[in-house]
Every structure is written in structure tokens, then in C-alpha cells.
Design a protein around this motif. Structure first.
Motif: not given
Lengths: 202, 211
Positions: A100-103, A112-123
Motif C-alpha cells: 500500500l505504501v508503495y502503490q 508510476v501508475a498505481s493498481d486499484p485492484k491490488r490496493i483493494q486486495e492489500d486492504e
């Protein structure tokens, strides 16, 4: 020879500094700029600064047993529980939070563009882990026992991002016992000193 | 029996705890957890490991999970018995600790994914994903490229004595050395010699015989 800690602006080195302050060990810092890191990418730089921070804090907590706060418990059994929750932090807590810190905090700085799907999975992963913590902290004042230990300390620097720049403090506040635990550990004089001497840069 | 290990025969994390108990010549009761019937998600197991993962460990009243926390506990609690797995010298123990972190944080991710694709999936009748194998093999080679010079001047990863830093690798090595990925270990002479040495330890042979 005084202990040298590289990159105090960032979270993993803060883990080490926090331990050194709790154990009343003198240290020096060497500044490192993540975004201008030698010939390495910011990602490689973070890994370099993070490398084995838990091995370092275990060493200092053990070597300076007789001074400062006791961070390794009074018995071998308590130590076993501290090791367990340190490993939980390393395997179940830090990985999604680090991503999350990275994204959300580092990628924007490097275009670099962030990945909303990954952010949701991380959360979601982090929330599941915090649900386990919520249950544990309903029967235990701190993670391993009723005394503050290395296991709690290890969580502080990265958790700070949740309640500040990541704006995900609700993950903590929505959980009564986690909230109580966070207020306790983040109000320790050692952490206040870390924030004062080495304020986060993002 | 005072020591109990809850886990499964195929699980690398369970093997990690079992080989450690063997190094210490400790008897234990092995309680099989039926993953396929979802036993590990039921309340009776969640009380032993709230993350619903194996192994779970009991020594009398003490209940632990996380295999590497369990092995550390065994190494300290039974320091006087069997093989020493952690140095009594603080600085040497710290160096061992560094390489134990390297195993957990850098070696384990690719090793575990390769173990799943090449070791466990075939047992379960699932298809291996060759793209994942290729990518993870590359990651593993990066780690082994650091191990090779380290083992050129150090008998074991953590120093001159066998320690938890070495032991923690054994379970994934079981699967990887029985797969095509063994080539990446064999291509590095010091790594290959170290792998052969640690896998020949009687405590590991005993676990394999019990599988």
C-alpha cells in the motif's frame, strides 16, 4: 564504535532506531535519499534499507538485555510468543501494508501508475489480519503478553503510515482493541522521539 | 506427551518443525489436520492458530504457531539437548539471524511458489503453470547467486556451525531437489555441496522415513 543506522527517514530503519532508543543505546544516522539512491531503483533501495531489520532488532534486544526496556519477555515461553507475533507481523501484516505504501505513496513520486485492484486486495488482506489482532488484543494487553515487547514495537513505523499519509486510519479505529493498543504503543516516549528526530518524508 | 504438532505430512511448514524436533531428539505426538475437509478453518483449530494455517504447536501449556517462531522456541528452550541450533555467542547468533531472515523473506517466496507448482499440485492432480515456474526460477537464481559466494567462505549459511538458518531450507529443498529446478542448485558448486550436506543429516532422513 557507535551504531550507524542508514536511511532514518524511512520506516524499516525507524524500526531499528525505536529499538535502540528503548534499549538506551547511542546511535548515529546516515541520510539516504530513496529517490536518488546510487544506481538503484527506489524499490531496490527500500529493500536494501529494510534488509533484515528484524534480525538487527533481535540482536540489540538480546545483547542489551540488562538495560532499557525488556523487549524479549521474562521467560522462554513468553519469548516464544514474542517470536510468533514478530513472524505474524513479517508474514501477514507488513507485506500488504508495504505494498500500500508503495502503490499510494512512492509510485506517484516516480511517475508510476498505481493498481486499484491490488490496493483493494492489500486492504482486504490487512483487514483480515487486523481482525485476528482484534480478537487477540481482547484477551491480551499487548500482542504476546501483558507487557510491551519487540513484537508490538515492530509494528509501529509502518502502522504510522495508516493513520497519516495513507489515510486508512479507520482500519485501526474501527477495531476497539486494536485502537486501544495503537494509542498505547504509539504514545511511548521512544516513538515520539523518533518522530521528532526523524520525521517521515512521506 | 507434552509436545504436540498439528499439521500435515506434505506441508513444508510442518516439516520445518518436525526436523527441528528431531535435531533435538525430542519425542512428540503428530496430530494430522485434514485440510481437504476444512478442519483447519473450524473453531477447534482456530483456537490453536487464528490464521487457520498449519502447523500449530503445543508444549505443555504453551501454544504457538508460525513455524520459524516454533523452531526458535525449540532451539532456545532445549538448548542443552541434541544439536545446538542457535549460537550462544550474541554476535554469531545475530549473523545466523540475518541469514534466517534471508531464508524467510527472500528465498521462501520463490521456493514456496515452485514447491506448490512442481511438488504439491501434481500430488493434488492439478496442472503446473509453466509461466510461474519460469518466473520464479529466475527469482530463485538471484537469491542463490548471493548464497554461492557466501558459502564459498562460510561452511554453513549462518557461519561455521549448522543452525536454524540452514535447517529452515530443508522442507522446500525436499520438493525442489526432486524437480527440474534442482538444476539451479547443482549449477552452483558451493550451494550444491551445502544442499547435499544438510539433506544428509540424520534428523532430516528420519523425517523423510516417517512421511
Amino acid at each position: 564504535m557507535v551504531v550507524k543506522v542508514y536511511g532514518p527517514d524511512y520506516a524499516c530503519p525507524k524500526r531499528v532506531i525505536l529499538c535502540l532508543i528503548e534499549k538506551e543505546i547511542d546511535y548515529e544516522t546516515v541520510d539516504v535519499d530513496l529517490l536518488k539512491g546510487e544506481h538503484l531503483s527506489p524499490q531496490a533501495m527500500i529493500l536494501k534499507l529494510c534488509a533484515e531489520s528484524r534480525a538487527i532488532i533481535r540482536y540489540y534486544a538480546e545483547k542489551y538485555r540488562s538495560q532499557g526496556s525488556e523487549l524479549l519477555g521474562k521467560t522462554i515461553e513468553e519469548r516464544g510468543l514474542i517470536e510468533q507475533w514478530l513472524d505474524v507481523e513479517a508474514h501477514n501484516f507488513q507485506p500488504p501494508l508495504y505494498d500500500l505504501v508503495y502503490q499510494l505513496l512512492i509510485n506517484p513520486k516516480t511517475g508510476v501508475a498505481s493498481d486499484p485492484k491490488r490496493i483493494q486486495e492489500d486492504e482486504e488482506k490487512l483487514a483480515k489480519t487486523l481482525d485476528v489482532y482484534e480478537k487477540r488484543l481482547s484477551v491480551s494487553k499487548y500482542l504476546a503478553s501483558d507487557t510491551f515487547s519487540l513484537a508490538d514495537l515492530s509494528h509501529i513505523p509502518f502502522s504510522n503510515y495508516l493513520v497519516t499519509t495513507l489515510k486508512k486510519g479507520y482500519l485501526i479505529r474501527d477495531r476497539k482493541n486494536v485502537s486501544r493498543w495503537w494509542d498505547d504503543i504509539s504514545s511511548r516516549p521512544s516513538w515520539k522521539k523518533v518522530l521528532e528526530l526523524h520525521p517521515p518524508v512521506f | 506427551m507434552t509436545i504436540k504438532v498439528h499439521g500435515s505430512v506434505f506441508s513444508t511448514a510442518t516439516l520445518r518443525v518436525r526436523v527441528c524436533l528431531n535435531e533435538k531428539s525430542l519425542d512428540y505426538e503428530f496430530i494430522h489436520v485434514d485440510l481437504r475437509s476444512g478442519h483447519h478453518k473450524q473453531d477447534s483449530f482456530l483456537s490453536l492458530n487464528p490464521f487457520g494455517q498449519i502447523p500449530a504447536f503445543q508444549d505443555g501449556d504453551l501454544n504457538l504457531f508460525e513455524s520459524r517462531a516454533i523452531t526458535r522456541y525449540i532451539a532456545h528452550s532445549y538448548a542443552g539437548k541434541g544439536a545446538p541450533l542457535v549460537s550462544s555467542d550474541a554476535k554469531k547468533a545475530a549473523v545466523e539471524g540475518v541469514w534466517a531472515e534471508v531464508e524467510a523473506q527472500r528465498y521462501e517466496p520463490p521456493a514456496a511458489k515452485l514447491t506448490w507448482e512442481l511438488g504439491i499440485k501434481p500430488i493434488l492432480g492439478m496442472a503446473t503453470d509453466d509461466d510461474v515456474v519460469k518466473a520464479q526460477e529466475t527469482e530463485l537464481e538471484k537469491v542463490l547467486d548471493v548464497y554461492e559466494p557466501r558459502l564459498a567462505h562460510s561452511k554453513y549459511l549462518g557461519g561455521d556451525a549448522f543452525s536454524l538458518a540452514d535447517l529452515h531450507h530443508l522442507p522446500t529443498l525436499k520438493y525442489l531437489m526432486a524437480s527440474p529446478v534442482k538444476a539451479v542448485f547443482e549449477a552452483r558448486p558451493h550451494v550444491a555441496a551445502w544442499v547435499a550436506e544438510i539433506m544428509a543429516r540424520p534428523s532430516w532422513q528420519k523425517v523423510l522415513a516417517e512421511c
